[in-house]
Scaffold this motif. Sequence first.
Motif, short mmCIF file in Angstrom:
data_model
loop_
_atom_site.label_atom_id
_atom_site.label_comp_id
_atom_site.label_asym_id
_atom_site.label_seq_id
_atom_site.Cartn_x
_atom_site.Cartn_y
_atom_site.Cartn_z
N LEU A 293 -32.50 7.77 -28.55
CA LEU A 293 -32.25 9.09 -29.13
C LEU A 293 -33.23 10.12 -28.59
O LEU A 293 -32.85 11.26 -28.26
CB LEU A 293 -32.35 9.01 -30.66
CG LEU A 293 -31.24 8.22 -31.38
CD1 LEU A 293 -31.55 8.10 -32.86
CD2 LEU A 293 -29.89 8.89 -31.17
N ARG A 294 -34.51 9.75 -28.52
CA ARG A 294 -35.51 10.70 -28.03
C ARG A 294 -35.27 11.06 -26.57
O ARG A 294 -35.46 12.23 -26.16
CB ARG A 294 -36.90 10.10 -28.20
CG ARG A 294 -37.38 10.11 -29.64
CD ARG A 294 -38.72 9.42 -29.79
NE ARG A 294 -39.21 9.52 -31.16
CZ ARG A 294 -40.23 8.83 -31.65
NH1 ARG A 294 -40.89 7.98 -30.84
NH2 ARG A 294 -40.62 8.97 -32.89
N THR A 295 -34.84 10.11 -25.77
CA THR A 295 -34.54 10.38 -24.36
C THR A 295 -33.37 11.35 -24.24
O THR A 295 -33.40 12.30 -23.43
CB THR A 295 -34.20 9.06 -23.63
OG1 THR A 295 -35.30 8.16 -23.74
CG2 THR A 295 -33.89 9.32 -22.17
N TYR A 296 -32.34 11.14 -25.06
CA TYR A 296 -31.17 12.04 -25.04
C TYR A 296 -31.58 13.44 -25.46
O TYR A 296 -31.18 14.44 -24.83
CB TYR A 296 -30.10 11.49 -25.98
CG TYR A 296 -28.78 12.23 -25.90
CD1 TYR A 296 -27.75 11.76 -25.08
CD2 TYR A 296 -28.57 13.41 -26.61
CE1 TYR A 296 -26.55 12.45 -24.99
CE2 TYR A 296 -27.38 14.09 -26.52
CZ TYR A 296 -26.37 13.62 -25.71
OH TYR A 296 -25.17 14.30 -25.62
N ILE A 297 -32.38 13.54 -26.55
CA ILE A 297 -32.80 14.85 -27.05
C ILE A 297 -33.60 15.59 -25.99
O ILE A 297 -33.39 16.79 -25.73
CB ILE A 297 -33.63 14.67 -28.34
CG1 ILE A 297 -32.74 14.14 -29.47
CG2 ILE A 297 -34.27 15.99 -28.76
CD1 ILE A 297 -33.51 13.62 -30.66
N TYR A 300 -31.22 16.75 -23.02
CA TYR A 300 -30.12 17.69 -23.19
C TYR A 300 -30.38 18.83 -24.18
O TYR A 300 -29.49 19.64 -24.42
CB TYR A 300 -28.86 16.94 -23.64
CG TYR A 300 -28.35 15.97 -22.60
CD1 TYR A 300 -27.82 16.44 -21.40
CD2 TYR A 300 -28.41 14.60 -22.82
CE1 TYR A 300 -27.35 15.56 -20.44
CE2 TYR A 300 -27.94 13.70 -21.87
CZ TYR A 300 -27.42 14.19 -20.69
OH TYR A 300 -26.95 13.33 -19.74
N MET A 301 -31.58 18.92 -24.79
CA MET A 301 -31.82 19.95 -25.80
C MET A 301 -31.66 21.35 -25.22
O MET A 301 -31.18 22.27 -25.90
CB MET A 301 -33.23 19.77 -26.38
CG MET A 301 -33.57 20.81 -27.46
SD MET A 301 -32.44 20.73 -28.89
CE MET A 301 -33.13 19.34 -29.76
N ALA A 302 -32.06 21.54 -23.97
CA ALA A 302 -31.99 22.89 -23.39
C ALA A 302 -30.74 23.11 -22.55
O ALA A 302 -30.55 24.18 -21.99
CB ALA A 302 -33.23 23.14 -22.54
N GLY A 303 -29.86 22.16 -22.46
CA GLY A 303 -28.68 22.29 -21.61
C GLY A 303 -27.41 22.57 -22.39
O GLY A 303 -27.43 23.00 -23.55
N ASN A 304 -26.27 22.26 -21.74
CA ASN A 304 -24.99 22.54 -22.37
C ASN A 304 -24.60 21.52 -23.43
O ASN A 304 -23.55 21.60 -24.02
CB ASN A 304 -23.89 22.64 -21.29
CG ASN A 304 -23.83 21.37 -20.45
OD1 ASN A 304 -24.55 20.41 -20.71
ND2 ASN A 304 -22.97 21.41 -19.43
N ARG A 305 -25.45 20.51 -23.61
CA ARG A 305 -25.19 19.52 -24.67
C ARG A 305 -26.20 19.66 -25.81
O ARG A 305 -26.50 18.72 -26.52
CB ARG A 305 -25.27 18.10 -24.12
CG ARG A 305 -24.24 17.81 -23.03
CD ARG A 305 -24.29 16.35 -22.65
NE ARG A 305 -23.48 16.05 -21.48
CZ ARG A 305 -23.38 14.85 -20.92
NH1 ARG A 305 -24.06 13.84 -21.45
NH2 ARG A 305 -22.64 14.65 -19.86
N SER A 306 -26.73 20.89 -25.99
CA SER A 306 -27.78 21.10 -27.00
C SER A 306 -27.28 20.80 -28.41
O SER A 306 -28.04 20.33 -29.26
CB SER A 306 -28.31 22.53 -26.91
OG SER A 306 -27.26 23.46 -27.18
N THR A 307 -26.01 21.07 -28.66
CA THR A 307 -25.47 20.80 -30.00
C THR A 307 -25.53 19.30 -30.31
O THR A 307 -25.94 18.88 -31.39
CB THR A 307 -24.02 21.29 -30.10
OG1 THR A 307 -23.98 22.69 -29.82
CG2 THR A 307 -23.47 21.03 -31.50
N MET A 308 -25.12 18.51 -29.32
CA MET A 308 -25.17 17.06 -29.49
C MET A 308 -26.63 16.59 -29.61
O MET A 308 -26.94 15.68 -30.40
CB MET A 308 -24.50 16.36 -28.31
CG MET A 308 -23.01 16.64 -28.21
SD MET A 308 -22.10 15.90 -29.59
CE MET A 308 -22.29 14.16 -29.20
N ALA A 309 -27.51 17.23 -28.84
CA ALA A 309 -28.91 16.85 -28.90
C ALA A 309 -29.51 17.16 -30.27
O ALA A 309 -30.27 16.37 -30.83
CB ALA A 309 -29.69 17.57 -27.80
N LYS A 310 -29.13 18.32 -30.83
CA LYS A 310 -29.64 18.68 -32.16
C LYS A 310 -29.11 17.71 -33.23
O LYS A 310 -29.81 17.38 -34.18
CB LYS A 310 -29.25 20.11 -32.50
CG LYS A 310 -30.01 21.15 -31.68
CD LYS A 310 -29.53 22.56 -32.00
CE LYS A 310 -30.27 23.59 -31.14
NZ LYS A 310 -29.79 24.97 -31.39
#
Length: 656
Positions: A293-297, A300-310
């Motif tokens: 989870l931390r690797t994914y966050i 992708y937190m600053a990219g186009n998958r930020s919603t999923m990361a949040k």
Amino acid sequence: MAVLSLNDIHKSFGGWDVLTGVTFSLNPGERAGLVGRNGAGKTTLLRLIAGLEEADRGDVVRPGGTRLGYLSQDPDLDPEGLLVDEVAKVFLPLREMEQELRRLEHEMAEAGQVAQSGRHAGGDGGDEGGGGEAARLERLMADYARLTARFETAGGYDTGSRTRAILFGLGFTEEDLGKKTGQLSGGQRMRAGLAMLLLSDPDLMVLDEPTNHLDIQSTEWLEDYLRGYKGALLLVSHDRYFLDRVTTKIVELDRGQTRSYPGNFSAYRAQRDAELEQQEDAYRRQQEEVLRLRTYIQKYMAGNRSTMAKSRQKMLARMELIERPRGTGRVMGLEFSVSRTTGEEVLATRDLSRSFGDRVIFDGLDLDLERGQRLALVGPNGAGKTTFLKVITGQLEPTAGSYEWGVGVELGYFSQDLSGLDDRQTVLDEILDASDMLIGEARSLLARFLFTGDDVYKLVGTLSGGERNRLAMAKLMISGANVLLLDEPTNHLDMESRTALEESLLSFPGTLIFVSHDRYFVDRLATHVLVLGEGRPRFHPGNYSEYRARRAQDSAPAPAQDRARDASTEARGSAGRRERDLEKARREAAKRAARLEADVARLEAEKAELERQLADPSNYAADGGRSLVASYDAVRADLDRVYAEWEAALSEAEQG
């Protein structure tokens, strides 16, 4: 109804939290072992239960009228009183009842005489005085009958035999009974206190290391006694065999809290190991998920998958993290090595004897010890085990006979009184003086023996028993000795440290001679046993259990048919018939051994299956695992019995 309940017990000393929420109960007839590492607070907890300490918070509850017995470290004994009389003081209430019975007997005799004389004086009708005495006599007789019943029920008529049986069972001799208690050693006083506690027969017995100062024979006697004890029992012991034979429940004290396990010590270890394995697996899986989870966050937190990361960030925040498994804590890092190898023959004694005045300690000891053998010295207290070690190390001269060490022998000696330590030195100086190590190397070594930080600057004289033991072991390990002589090396060690010592000695490439009252330790290590204190010293191959099995077999009475056969053979005086009878007996014994071997295989399979089930925590859901543990104990007992019968049958088949 529980005879003891502890509810959320807290206790601190000088800001150090020893107990932080201890909760458990003990029911009538339960025999619980309290286990935990040294310093975990076991003795503190026992003192709270005995009322010798007060809890900071929480309740120790015992029903009204419950009689508690606690094994005191300093029993109340009159130094001028005789041992047998001092121990019998526990029967004071019975002695008072006995005096009351004597008083009633005297009054009944007087009332009977008055009533009798009244009947003679007044004829059939009697008189008022005689009739009154007759009624009084009836009341006295009724009181006497009630008190006699109470006296008998309380064992008033066998106090003498019970006292002697318990004192003899705990290793005292007939000569000891007439000694003043002021003449007794510290260990003997402790045993006298234990005898008083056993004789008092309380409803709840609390024992802190009851096998200290007991030899193996007395320990086995105490095991049998406690197994027949009807009250509740709570005990602390580092003797694993003792815990296995006596307890029906284990209470583990760890990090200030307790957890209870059904069954004996072996069952507890199986359950705890299974729990730790599951906890470690769950912890590892969760940590892998947290990392994912931390690797994914992070990615992708600053990219186009930020919603999923949040979303995953919220998921991670809501996750209830599993605590890292407790493990077993720190243990000594022992690793014995030798500076050089000895010759094949390590020690030879011929007709070796030692006496003190008229008292013969051992006599006619012949021994040949070879390289790699591990010899256990066993026998009752006073049999000469320590004396033998002192003789062969030159600390005492033999009274007669001789001993000779082999080529290349370098001795390392561990004394049970730890006399090889200088109380005036620091821990670090002890190691530096015993080696050519630099300070950094010495500190690294001491860290392996749990001396870290400023611990290395402690004065040896201020160390606890366990710390002194570890320091002595550290000095022994760096000596490079190829023959180790160990006198009670497990004293003051907790179970984890004992296990570490066992493992290191099992891999020791040299030769070992040792004394220990820890039967588990002896069984794991010994390749040979030297028995002292039972007549002429005897040398046996194998460990202590094998020696005991042979001793039981040798002392067992011959079967009735064998005795009858031998008698008739002798009467006939026919050598040919006798040989035929012996051959027949050998054939029958061989058949019996084959049947028993099949029983052994079946029982071993059952035991293995039960051990597998004991290791599965899900099997403890229904009744706490009690039926499973009971089945395991029954199968193990059957297996021990069948093993003994099988070995006896094999011996008979081979020898006739």
